[in-house]
Scaffold this active site. Structure first.
Site, PDB file in Angstrom:
ATOM      1  N   SER A  35       0.817  -1.215   0.000  1.00 41.27           N
ATOM      2  CA  SER A  35       0.000   0.000   0.000  1.00 41.27           C
ATOM      3  C   SER A  35       0.850   1.265   0.000  1.00 41.27           C
ATOM      4  O   SER A  35       0.495   2.265  -0.650  1.00 41.27           O
ATOM      5  CB  SER A  35      -0.944  -0.005   1.209  1.00 41.27           C
ATOM      6  OG  SER A  35      -0.208  -0.132   2.409  1.00 41.27           O
ATOM      7  N   ASP A  89      10.555   1.173  -1.902  1.00 35.95           N
ATOM      8  CA  ASP A  89       9.635   0.108  -1.517  1.00 35.95           C
ATOM      9  C   ASP A  89       9.198   0.318  -0.069  1.00 35.95           C
ATOM     10  O   ASP A  89       9.846   1.055   0.685  1.00 35.95           O
ATOM     11  CB  ASP A  89      10.350  -1.251  -1.667  1.00 35.95           C
ATOM     12  CG  ASP A  89       9.390  -2.422  -1.803  1.00 35.95           C
ATOM     13  OD1 ASP A  89       8.169  -2.253  -1.563  1.00 35.95           O
ATOM     14  OD2 ASP A  89       9.861  -3.524  -2.149  1.00 35.95           O
ATOM     15  N   ALA A  91       8.034  -1.539   3.755  1.00 30.93           N
ATOM     16  CA  ALA A  91       8.598  -2.602   4.596  1.00 30.93           C
ATOM     17  C   ALA A  91       7.591  -2.937   5.682  1.00 30.93           C
ATOM     18  O   ALA A  91       6.736  -2.113   6.027  1.00 30.93           O
ATOM     19  CB  ALA A  91       9.915  -2.162   5.214  1.00 30.93           C
ATOM     20  N   ASP A  92       7.703  -4.127   6.205  1.00 31.71           N
ATOM     21  CA  ASP A  92       6.836  -4.520   7.319  1.00 31.71           C
ATOM     22  C   ASP A  92       7.456  -4.129   8.652  1.00 31.71           C
ATOM     23  O   ASP A  92       6.747  -3.822   9.610  1.00 31.71           O
ATOM     24  CB  ASP A  92       6.578  -6.024   7.257  1.00 31.71           C
ATOM     25  CG  ASP A  92       5.875  -6.406   5.967  1.00 31.71           C
ATOM     26  OD1 ASP A  92       4.760  -5.893   5.755  1.00 31.71           O
ATOM     27  OD2 ASP A  92       6.450  -7.141   5.161  1.00 31.71           O
ATOM     28  N   GLY A 103       7.779  -8.718   2.755  1.00 34.74           N
ATOM     29  CA  GLY A 103       7.088  -9.894   2.234  1.00 34.74           C
ATOM     30  C   GLY A 103       5.673 -10.050   2.738  1.00 34.74           C
ATOM     31  O   GLY A 103       4.993 -11.020   2.413  1.00 34.74           O
ATOM     32  N   GLY A 104       5.222  -9.045   3.529  1.00 32.83           N
ATOM     33  CA  GLY A 104       3.837  -9.092   3.989  1.00 32.83           C
ATOM     34  C   GLY A 104       2.857  -9.162   2.825  1.00 32.83           C
ATOM     35  O   GLY A 104       1.784  -9.756   2.922  1.00 32.83           O
ATOM     36  N   GLU A 111      11.090  -8.408  -4.901  1.00 39.30           N
ATOM     37  CA  GLU A 111      11.533  -7.183  -4.214  1.00 39.30           C
ATOM     38  C   GLU A 111      13.017  -7.255  -3.866  1.00 39.30           C
ATOM     39  O   GLU A 111      13.752  -6.271  -4.028  1.00 39.30           O
ATOM     40  CB  GLU A 111      10.706  -6.971  -2.940  1.00 39.30           C
ATOM     41  CG  GLU A 111       9.269  -6.565  -3.232  1.00 39.30           C
ATOM     42  CD  GLU A 111       8.391  -6.532  -1.994  1.00 39.30           C
ATOM     43  OE1 GLU A 111       7.402  -5.799  -2.015  1.00 39.30           O
ATOM     44  OE2 GLU A 111       8.675  -7.243  -1.008  1.00 39.30           O
ATOM     45  N   LYS A 129       6.238   1.113  11.706  1.00 35.32           N
ATOM     46  CA  LYS A 129       7.082   0.026  11.167  1.00 35.32           C
ATOM     47  C   LYS A 129       8.464  -0.020  11.832  1.00 35.32           C
ATOM     48  O   LYS A 129       9.216  -0.956  11.641  1.00 35.32           O
ATOM     49  CB  LYS A 129       7.250   0.199   9.649  1.00 35.32           C
ATOM     50  CG  LYS A 129       5.953   0.291   8.858  1.00 35.32           C
ATOM     51  CD  LYS A 129       5.279  -1.059   8.777  1.00 35.32           C
ATOM     52  CE  LYS A 129       4.009  -1.060   7.965  1.00 35.32           C
ATOM     53  NZ  LYS A 129       4.166  -0.787   6.563  1.00 35.32           N
TER      54      LYS A 129
HETATM   55  C1  5RP Z   1       5.260  -6.658   0.046  1.00 36.13           C
HETATM   56  C2  5RP Z   1       6.059  -5.915   1.049  1.00 36.13           C
HETATM   57  C3  5RP Z   1       5.526  -4.580   1.476  1.00 36.13           C
HETATM   58  O1  5RP Z   1       6.485  -3.624   1.190  1.00 36.13           O
HETATM   59  C4  5RP Z   1       5.263  -4.614   2.946  1.00 36.13           C
HETATM   60  O2  5RP Z   1       4.361  -5.670   3.190  1.00 36.13           O
HETATM   61  C5  5RP Z   1       4.670  -3.290   3.426  1.00 36.13           C
HETATM   62  O3  5RP Z   1       3.398  -3.129   2.887  1.00 36.13           O
HETATM   63  P1  5RP Z   1       2.499  -1.866   3.210  1.00 36.13           P
HETATM   64  O4  5RP Z   1       3.173  -0.702   2.592  1.00 36.13           O
HETATM   65  O5  5RP Z   1       1.170  -2.197   2.581  1.00 36.13           O
HETATM   66  O6  5RP Z   1       2.407  -1.749   4.700  1.00 36.13           O
HETATM   67  O7  5RP Z   1       7.078  -6.318   1.516  1.00 36.13           O
HETATM   68  O8  5RP Z   1       5.791  -7.933  -0.175  1.00 36.13           O
END
Ligand code: 5RP
Length: 262
Positions: A35, A89, A91-92, A103-104, A111, A129
């Site tokens: 997102s 990108d 991150a979780d 990888g969420g 990635e 995060k």
């Molecule tokens: C996808 C990911 C995303 O970057 C991670 O899950 C964060 O997602 P979000 O921005 O929706 O919180 O690693 O594989």
């Protein structure tokens, strides 16, 4: 309508907006998944459309590829790009050393390949995060479907010797069926609670037959951009002292992002 955005969406949006300023014409840019990354793709699309930004994007998932094309970004494959100037990108989790769990959204393999092929990786995130120690978020690992239960058992056995607090694993599901990645693989989520040595864990997990890749990004991220719901953005860079602070306001045309789906 912008007032309808939740604080968390505002935080993600301003982080993405700040990160988009790092993108210059002529760059080959890795486009993350999730997102927060979706806000970034929207911001870049707007810059392509309204400001003449000329970039080539390498998406990290089929979802991001579709979104990037939709907003007018030229999409190329990693094989066409070979190397990238920058990847941005989400991150979780991230820690003070800028090590990550990703990888969420199930896109960790592409990635990691794309980020590693990049001169620089920027993570964009909301403040939630940030963690002292990685591991509260379940660590995703991508495994091939063949013999996945054997792989799962091997992973669990391996975890006994590792510096972690929990050792349960679960197959990620999509309704009644296993979730499958863009590569047709499965995801195992490792509920570790606390990861004492991410570098060692990453190396050990990738030795297990059937494991394709894990969601620990060690020494890959260069810059973390954290957004806040009030519009504040904090930028921390491995190569620079201190933290840069700026503020982004919401304007009516930001409404175009409000109905976006990561
Ligand atoms: C996808 C990911 C995303 O970057 C991670 O899950 C964060 O997602 P979000 O921005 O929706 O919180 O690693 O594989």
């Amino acid at each position: 309508m912008t007032t309808d955005l939740s604080p968390i969406d505002r935080a993600k949006f301003v982080a993405a907006k700040r990160a988009a300023l790092e993108v210059k014409s002529g760059m080959k840019v890795g486009l993350g998944t999730g997102s927060t990354a979706a806000w970034l793709v929207q911001c870049l699309g707007e810059m392509v459309r309204d400001k003449g930004l000329s970039i080539q994007g390498v998406p990290t998932s089929s979802r991001t590829a579709a979104l990037a094309k939709n907003v007018g970004i030229e999409v190329i494959s990693l094989d066409e790009a070979q190397t990238l100037d920058l990847t941005i990108d989400g991150a979780d989790e991230f820690d003070a050393q800028m090590n990550l769990i990703k990888g969420g959204g199930g896109a960790l393999l592409q990635e990691k390949i794309v980020a590693t092929a990049s001169e620089r990786m920027i993570v964009i995130a909301d403040a939630a995060k940030r963690v002292d120690t990685l591991g509260a978020f379940p660590l995703p690992i991508e495994v091939i479907p063949f013999g996945w239960q054997t792989t799962k058992a091997l992973v669990e056995e391996t975890l006994i010797g590792m510096d972690v607090l929990g050792r349960t694993t679960s197959l990620r599901m999509n309704g009644e069926a296993p979730f499958t990645t863009d590569e047709g693989n499965y995801i195992l989520d490792l509920h570790l609670n606390r990861i004492g040595d991410g570098r060692q864990l990453s190396l050990v997990l990738n030795q297990i037959p059937g494991v394709v890749e894990n969601g620990l990004f060690i020494d890959i991220c260069d810059t973390v951009i954290v957004g806040h719901g009030d519009g504040r953005v904090l930028v921390t860079d491995q190569d620079k002292e201190g933290v840069e602070e700026s503020r982004f306001d919401f304007v009516e045309k930001d409404n175009i992002f409000a109905d976006m789906d990561g």
